[in-house]
Enzyme design. Structure first.
Site, PDB file in Angstrom:
ATOM      1  N   CYS A   3       1.316  -1.445  -0.419  1.00 41.47           N
ATOM      2  CA  CYS A   3       0.194   0.089  -0.209  1.00 41.47           C
ATOM      3  C   CYS A   3       1.022   1.249   0.052  1.00 41.47           C
ATOM      4  O   CYS A   3       1.918   1.328   0.890  1.00 41.47           O
ATOM      5  CB  CYS A   3      -1.032  -0.137   0.948  1.00 41.47           C
ATOM      6  SG  CYS A   3      -1.440   1.853   1.743  1.00 41.47           S
ATOM      7  N   CYS A   6       0.505   3.297   3.175  1.00 43.37           N
ATOM      8  CA  CYS A   6       1.265   2.789   4.216  1.00 43.37           C
ATOM      9  C   CYS A   6       3.017   3.177   4.391  1.00 43.37           C
ATOM     10  O   CYS A   6       3.406   3.326   5.487  1.00 43.37           O
ATOM     11  CB  CYS A   6       0.682   1.834   4.419  1.00 43.37           C
ATOM     12  SG  CYS A   6      -0.548   0.946   5.303  1.00 43.37           S
ATOM     13  N   THR A  94      -7.919   6.527  -6.518  1.00 42.23           N
ATOM     14  CA  THR A  94      -6.480   6.350  -6.965  1.00 42.23           C
ATOM     15  C   THR A  94      -5.740   5.349  -6.297  1.00 42.23           C
ATOM     16  O   THR A  94      -4.995   4.562  -6.514  1.00 42.23           O
ATOM     17  CB  THR A  94      -6.194   7.055  -7.823  1.00 42.23           C
ATOM     18  OG1 THR A  94      -5.765   8.126  -6.944  1.00 42.23           O
ATOM     19  CG2 THR A  94      -6.946   7.605  -9.055  1.00 42.23           C
ATOM     20  N   HIS A  97      -5.801   3.388   0.482  1.00 40.96           N
ATOM     21  CA  HIS A  97      -5.892   3.827   1.598  1.00 40.96           C
ATOM     22  C   HIS A  97      -6.395   5.400   1.816  1.00 40.96           C
ATOM     23  O   HIS A  97      -5.955   6.318   1.749  1.00 40.96           O
ATOM     24  CB  HIS A  97      -4.627   4.041   2.025  1.00 40.96           C
ATOM     25  CG  HIS A  97      -3.773   4.046   3.666  1.00 40.96           C
ATOM     26  ND1 HIS A  97      -3.334   3.561   4.287  1.00 40.96           N
ATOM     27  CD2 HIS A  97      -4.672   5.250   4.251  1.00 40.96           C
ATOM     28  CE1 HIS A  97      -3.728   3.408   5.645  1.00 40.96           C
ATOM     29  NE2 HIS A  97      -3.817   4.906   5.189  1.00 40.96           N
ATOM     30  N   HIS A  99      -7.763   8.413   2.594  1.00 36.25           N
ATOM     31  CA  HIS A  99      -7.072   9.875   2.912  1.00 36.25           C
ATOM     32  C   HIS A  99      -9.045  11.143   2.312  1.00 36.25           C
ATOM     33  O   HIS A  99      -9.994  10.864   1.886  1.00 36.25           O
ATOM     34  CB  HIS A  99      -6.665  10.092   1.725  1.00 36.25           C
ATOM     35  CG  HIS A  99      -6.691   9.396   0.558  1.00 36.25           C
ATOM     36  ND1 HIS A  99      -6.682   8.113   0.267  1.00 36.25           N
ATOM     37  CD2 HIS A  99      -6.871  10.563  -0.872  1.00 36.25           C
ATOM     38  CE1 HIS A  99      -7.040   7.885  -1.604  1.00 36.25           C
ATOM     39  NE2 HIS A  99      -7.467   9.377  -1.847  1.00 36.25           N
TER      40      HIS A  99
HETATM   41  P1  5GP Z   1      -7.750  10.161  -4.586  1.00 32.64           P
HETATM   42  O1  5GP Z   1      -7.695   9.911  -6.318  1.00 32.64           O
HETATM   43  O2  5GP Z   1      -7.807   8.822  -4.403  1.00 32.64           O
HETATM   44  O3  5GP Z   1      -8.974  10.955  -3.758  1.00 32.64           O
HETATM   45  O4  5GP Z   1      -6.401  10.784  -3.908  1.00 32.64           O
HETATM   46  C1  5GP Z   1      -5.034  10.234  -4.115  1.00 32.64           C
HETATM   47  C2  5GP Z   1      -3.932  11.408  -3.936  1.00 32.64           C
HETATM   48  O5  5GP Z   1      -3.258  11.067  -3.952  1.00 32.64           O
HETATM   49  C3  5GP Z   1      -4.282  12.085  -5.586  1.00 32.64           C
HETATM   50  O6  5GP Z   1      -4.685  13.547  -4.829  1.00 32.64           O
HETATM   51  C4  5GP Z   1      -2.726  11.631  -5.872  1.00 32.64           C
HETATM   52  O7  5GP Z   1      -1.690  13.057  -6.299  1.00 32.64           O
HETATM   53  C5  5GP Z   1      -2.336  11.657  -4.172  1.00 32.64           C
HETATM   54  N1  5GP Z   1      -0.455  11.153  -4.808  1.00 32.64           N
HETATM   55  C6  5GP Z   1      -0.283   9.914  -5.403  1.00 32.64           C
HETATM   56  N2  5GP Z   1       0.829   9.215  -4.952  1.00 32.64           N
HETATM   57  C7  5GP Z   1       1.377  10.204  -4.649  1.00 32.64           C
HETATM   58  C8  5GP Z   1       2.704   9.943  -3.927  1.00 32.64           C
HETATM   59  O8  5GP Z   1       3.232   9.281  -4.158  1.00 32.64           O
HETATM   60  N3  5GP Z   1       3.043  10.895  -2.607  1.00 32.64           N
HETATM   61  C9  5GP Z   1       1.998  12.175  -2.727  1.00 32.64           C
HETATM   62  N4  5GP Z   1       2.122  12.809  -1.862  1.00 32.64           N
HETATM   63  N5  5GP Z   1       0.273  11.919  -2.814  1.00 32.64           N
HETATM   64  C10 5GP Z   1       0.449  11.160  -3.906  1.00 32.64           C
HETATM   65 ZN    ZN Z   2      -2.545   1.107   3.655  1.00 37.99          ZN
END
Ligand code: 5GP
Ligand code: ZN
Length: 113
Positions: A3, A6, A94, A97, A99
Site C-alpha cells: 500500500c 502505508c 485512485t 488507503h 484519505h
Molecule cells: P484519490 O484520487 O484517490 O482521491 O487521491 C489520491 C491522491 O494521492 C491524489 O491527489 C494524488 O495526487 C495523491 N498521490 C498519489 N501518489 C502520491 C505520492 O506518492 N505522494 C503524495 N504525496 N501524494 C500522492
Molecule cells: Zn495502507
C-alpha cells in the site's frame, strides 16, 4: 500488504509531512489541485469509507479535528476550504488507503458531481 500510503507512513516512500500523531498522518499531495492540498490519513490501513465501522470510526472524527487545526495553521480557515474523500470507482478514488483531501487557498469550483 502493498500500500502506497502505508509505505509513506512508515517512511519507506518520502513525503512532505504537515502533521503527525499516534493515529493520523498528514502530508502534501504530490499533484496539488489548489494552493493548499494536504492529504490526511489514518495510520491504520482502511481501504476507503466502506471500511469505517463503529469500532474504528473515532479516527475519522479525529481526522476532522486535525483538518480544522491545519486549516487554521495554513491560513485558510477564514477564506474557506473543502475536505473530500473519494470512495470507489465512480468517485475517482485512485489510492486505496482511506484519505481526506484538505483543499483551499483559492475559490474552489462548486461542483458536487
Ligand atoms: P484519490 O484520487 O484517490 O482521491 O487521491 C489520491 C491522491 O494521492 C491524489 O491527489 C494524488 O495526487 C495523491 N498521490 C498519489 N501518489 C502520491 C505520492 O506518492 N505522494 C503524495 N504525496 N501524494 C500522492
Ligand atoms: Zn495502507
Amino acid at each position: 500488504m502493498d500500500c502506497l500510503f502505508c509505505s509513506i507512513i512508515k517512511g519507506d516512500i518520502p513525503s512532505t509531512k504537515v502533521y503527525e500523531d499516534e493515529t493520523v498522518y498528514a502530508f502534501k499531495d504530490i499533484n496539488p489541485m489548489a494552493p493548499v492540498h494536504v492529504l490526511i490519513i489514518p495510520k491504520v490501513h482502511l481501504s476507503s469509507i466502506n471500511d469505517v465501522t463503529p469500532e474504528n470510526s473515532a479516527v475519522i472524527a479525529h481526522i476532522y479535528e486535525v483538518a480544522a487545526k491545519l486549516a487554521k495553521e495554513l491560513g485558510i480557515c477564514e477564506s474557506g476550504y473543502r475536505v473530500v474523500s473519494n470512495c470507489g470507482k465512480d468517485a475517482g478514488q485512485t489510492v486505496f488507503h482511506l484519505h481526506f483531501h484538505l483543499l483551499g487557498g483559492k475559490a474552489l469550483k462548486v461542483e458536487m458531481c
